[in-house]
Design an enzyme around this catalytic site. Structure first.
Site, short mmCIF file in Angstrom:
data_model
loop_
_atom_site.label_atom_id
_atom_site.label_comp_id
_atom_site.label_asym_id
_atom_site.label_seq_id
_atom_site.Cartn_x
_atom_site.Cartn_y
_atom_site.Cartn_z
N SER A 81 0.81 -1.22 0.00
CA SER A 81 0.00 0.00 0.00
C SER A 81 0.84 1.27 0.00
CB SER A 81 -0.95 -0.04 1.20
OG SER A 81 -1.86 1.00 1.12
N HIS A 82 0.72 2.05 1.05
CA HIS A 82 1.36 3.37 1.12
C HIS A 82 2.75 3.28 1.75
CE1 HIS A 82 -0.94 2.20 4.54
NE2 HIS A 82 -0.10 2.87 5.30
N ASP A 101 -2.18 6.63 -3.42
CA ASP A 101 -1.05 5.98 -2.76
C ASP A 101 -0.39 4.90 -3.63
OD1 ASP A 101 -3.02 4.02 -2.60
OD2 ASP A 101 -2.29 3.26 -0.69
N ASP A 126 -0.62 1.68 -4.04
CA ASP A 126 -1.41 0.70 -4.80
C ASP A 126 -2.74 1.27 -5.28
OD1 ASP A 126 -2.34 0.87 -2.18
OD2 ASP A 126 -3.15 -1.16 -2.21
N ASP A 172 -5.40 2.66 -3.76
CA ASP A 172 -6.71 2.59 -3.09
C ASP A 172 -6.98 3.80 -2.20
OD1 ASP A 172 -4.86 1.83 -1.20
OD2 ASP A 172 -5.88 -0.02 -0.60
N ARG A 173 -5.94 4.55 -1.86
CA ARG A 173 -6.16 5.74 -1.03
C ARG A 173 -6.25 7.00 -1.89
NH1 ARG A 173 -2.73 5.44 4.57
NH2 ARG A 173 -3.54 3.41 5.19
N LYS A 233 -11.18 -0.10 -1.22
CA LYS A 233 -11.29 1.34 -1.37
C LYS A 233 -10.66 1.72 -2.70
CE LYS A 233 -7.41 1.86 1.78
NZ LYS A 233 -7.31 1.07 2.99
C1 G1P Z 1 -4.14 1.55 8.22
C2 G1P Z 1 -5.34 2.45 8.33
C3 G1P Z 1 -6.58 1.69 7.97
C4 G1P Z 1 -6.44 1.05 6.61
C5 G1P Z 1 -5.17 0.23 6.56
C6 G1P Z 1 -4.90 -0.33 5.16
O1 G1P Z 1 -4.25 0.50 9.14
O2 G1P Z 1 -5.46 3.00 9.62
O3 G1P Z 1 -7.67 2.57 8.00
O4 G1P Z 1 -7.53 0.25 6.32
O5 G1P Z 1 -4.06 1.03 6.93
O6 G1P Z 1 -4.76 0.69 4.22
P1 G1P Z 1 -3.49 0.50 10.56
O7 G1P Z 1 -2.03 0.72 10.28
O8 G1P Z 1 -4.04 1.67 11.32
O9 G1P Z 1 -3.83 -0.80 11.18
ZN ZN Z 2 -3.15 1.44 -0.38
#
Ligand code: G1P
Ligand code: ZN
Length: 543
Positions: free
Chosen positions: A113-114, A277, A279, A281-282, A376
């Site tokens: 992801s990010h 981000d 991948d 999704d954000r 998302k």
């Molecule tokens: C974080 C975000 C959460 C999101 C997840 C995946 O998780 O807070 O909302 O769904 O990344 O993108 P966390 O690191 O808080 O468990």
């Molecule tokens: Zn992501």
């Protein structure tokens, strides 16, 4: 081509977190780490014999290698077909769209992801179910159980498959189908939004900047925003996905997307800014001189979704993760539709979407989406905003002030304390839990606690339960405070403190956020003992 059965032993640290398994890229590259987990996924879903799987990732370092390994393992385990994005690329929402459109038996998505990428960054892998969403806990638990008892995995000895051109080839007895990573996703977007209205908006001189942060959304945003909607060339920047995301941290928030923030708050700023981000999704959306929090964005999208053809019939309901502000609830109440509060993580929205209880979902962590896929979707949120802007012909700032005047404003911020000592962070959470029973009725920083609990959730559709999802301290409708530990980190612990304060009076709705929530920040510090317990003077990230 021969199938090899390779002896292996369980490897520690393979428990899936909030969103699949994440670890340092170097860890993933260690012998058998990826293979053990992939074989455990296959076992956890009851085998892949005769199945068709979708496969793709965000293009980060190790993506291509991992994809070749997974294809060879799928072939060795009897899979019938792999539908894979060209060059191994699929954004997370596009992967969900492909699983659904092609009705594959689930999919494997490669991404952290990010989190930063590159050889020294992070890598990740997750399994999505045939409905298109992240595997629910029943499945991730089964996968994890397999990682603890694995003794061998199967892989085909074969040369790498060329993934650079669309079309079919064979790998052993399995068909590998390389697809355009954008086409199915773009078709879906065209079916939801008023592309003509958005084209007119751009034709009228509307200016936009989309920062793809050198990550996977670049090709999608370029094809749709510049290619189809007519935004001038260059509207999408940092559009080529790079294995290390250009050395950046591909998380679309005011801290990591600073260049975009500076542009949107600078002289001659565009009308609309957005970022996504690693991948895809954000999302982050910003108007000229006007940052929109993800919680507010969800509320505004819910209030205006009917302006987009795909949602013209209205919404069934709106769901938000527990730490997301209550702004969306206010819209749902006014619309007379359901509102749902779920634990953090997109996987908890799946049942509500499948059952037709919720149409839009959102998380404060820059995640927004709808029933069009089961992830998302960053670009989807940006396109819905564009659709709304095209129909309302107001600035983002005007839309925000009108929204707050109607519903009130939930000032909102999240403070993250990253890479803190795990034991200290767990001690802090225990300290909070120990206070829960005595908090209601107490006054903290002039605010009276009306409820305090450790969030527990029972899924209204399938009855599954999740406990210990975060400590929440509620001060009536006025304010709320939430503490939880991140479930996506790869080093130490991250404490997240979520704070919100409600303001109904339009005359008081344009304060600076940190000032507006100052009493809530002080209450958090006092209740949790953040400074002494974590040895930190302030947060690393404030959203
Ligand atoms: C974080 C975000 C959460 C999101 C997840 C995946 O998780 O807070 O909302 O769904 O990344 O993108 P966390 O690191 O808080 O468990
Ligand atoms: Zn992501």
């Amino acid at each position: 081509m021969t199938i090899r059965t390779v002896k292996t032993t369980p490897i520690e640290g393979q428990k899936p977190g909030t969103s699949g398994l994440r670890a340092r890229t170097k860890k993933f590259m260690e012998p058998n780490f990826l293979e053990n987990f992939v074989q455990s996924i296959f076992a956890g879903v009851g085998g892949v014999e005769g199945k068709t799987l979708t496969l793709g990732g965000d293009g980060r370092y190790f993506n291509k290698r991992a994809i070749q390994t997974i294809m060879k393992m799928a072939a060795a385990n009897g899979a019938a077909r792999i539908v894979v994005g060209r060059d191994g690329i699929l954004s997370t929402p596009a992967a969900s769209a492909v699983i659904r459109a092609r009705k594959t038996d689930g999919g494997v998505i490669l991404s952290a992801s990010h989190n930063p990428g590159g050889e020294t960054g992070d890598f990740g892998i997750k399994y999505n179910i045939p409905a298109g969403g992240p595997a629910p806990e029943g499945i991730t638990d089964a996968i994890y159980a397999n990682t603890l008892q694995i003794s061998d995995y199967r892989i085909l000895d074969a040369p790498d498959v060329d993934l650079s051109a669309d079309g079919e080839s064979v790998l052993g007895d399995m068909v590998v189908e390389v697809i355009d990573p954008v086409a199915i996703y773009a078709d879906l977007m065209r079916s939801l939004f008023d592309f003509d209205a958005i084209r007119d908006l751009f034709a009228s001189g509307f200016r936009m900047r989309f920062d793809a942060m050198h990550a996977v959304t670049g090709p999608y945003a370029t094809a749709i925003i510049e290619g189809e909607l007519g935004a001038p060339k260059g509207a999408v920047v940092n559009a080529i996905p790079l294995p290390d995301f250009g050395g950046g941290h591909p998380d679309p928030n005011p801290v990591y997307a600073k260049a975009l923030m500076d542009e949107m708050f600078g002289a001659d700023a565009p009308d609309f800014g957005a970022a996504s981000d690693g991948d895809g999704d954000r999302n982050m959306v910003i108007g000229r001189n006007c940052y929109v929090t993800p919680s507010d964005s969800l509320a505004v999208l819910a209030a205006n979704a009917h302006l987009a053809p795909g949602y013209a019939a209205g919404l069934a309901g709106v769901a938000r993760s527990m730490p997301t502000s209550r702004a969306a609830d206010r819209v749902a109440a006014k619309l007379g539709i359901g509102s749902y509060e779920t634990p953090t993580g997109w996987k908890f929205f799946g049942t509500l979407l499948d059952a037709g209880k919720a149409t839009l979902c959102g998380e404060e962590s820059a995640g927004t989406g709808s029933n069009h896929v089961r992830e998302k979707d960053g670009l989807w949120a940006v396109l819905l905003w564009l659709n709304i802007l095209a129909r309302r012909r107001q600035s983002v700032a005007e839309i925000m002030s009108a929204h707050w005047a109607e519903y009130g404003r939930d000032y909102y911020s999240r403070h993250d304390y990253e890479g803190v000592d795990k034991a200290a962070a767990e001690g802090l959470m225990d300290h909070l839990r120990n206070q829960l029973a005595s908090l209601p009725g107490q006054t903290v920083e002039g605010m009276t606690v009306t409820a305090a609990d450790d969030f527990a959730y029972t899924d209204p559709v399938d009855g599954s339960k999740a406990s210990k999802q975060g400590v929440r301290v509620t001060f009536g409708d006025d304010a709320r405070l939430v503490f939880r530990l991140s479930g996506t980190g790869t080093v130490g612990a991250t404490l997240r403190v979520y704070m919100e304060r409600f303001e109904a009076d339009p005359a008081k709705q344009s304060e600076e956020t940190q000032a507006a929530i100052a009493p809530v920040i002080r209450a958090a510090a006092a209740l949790a003992g953040i400074r002494t317990r974590l040895g930190r003077d302030g947060p690393d990230v404030m959203t």
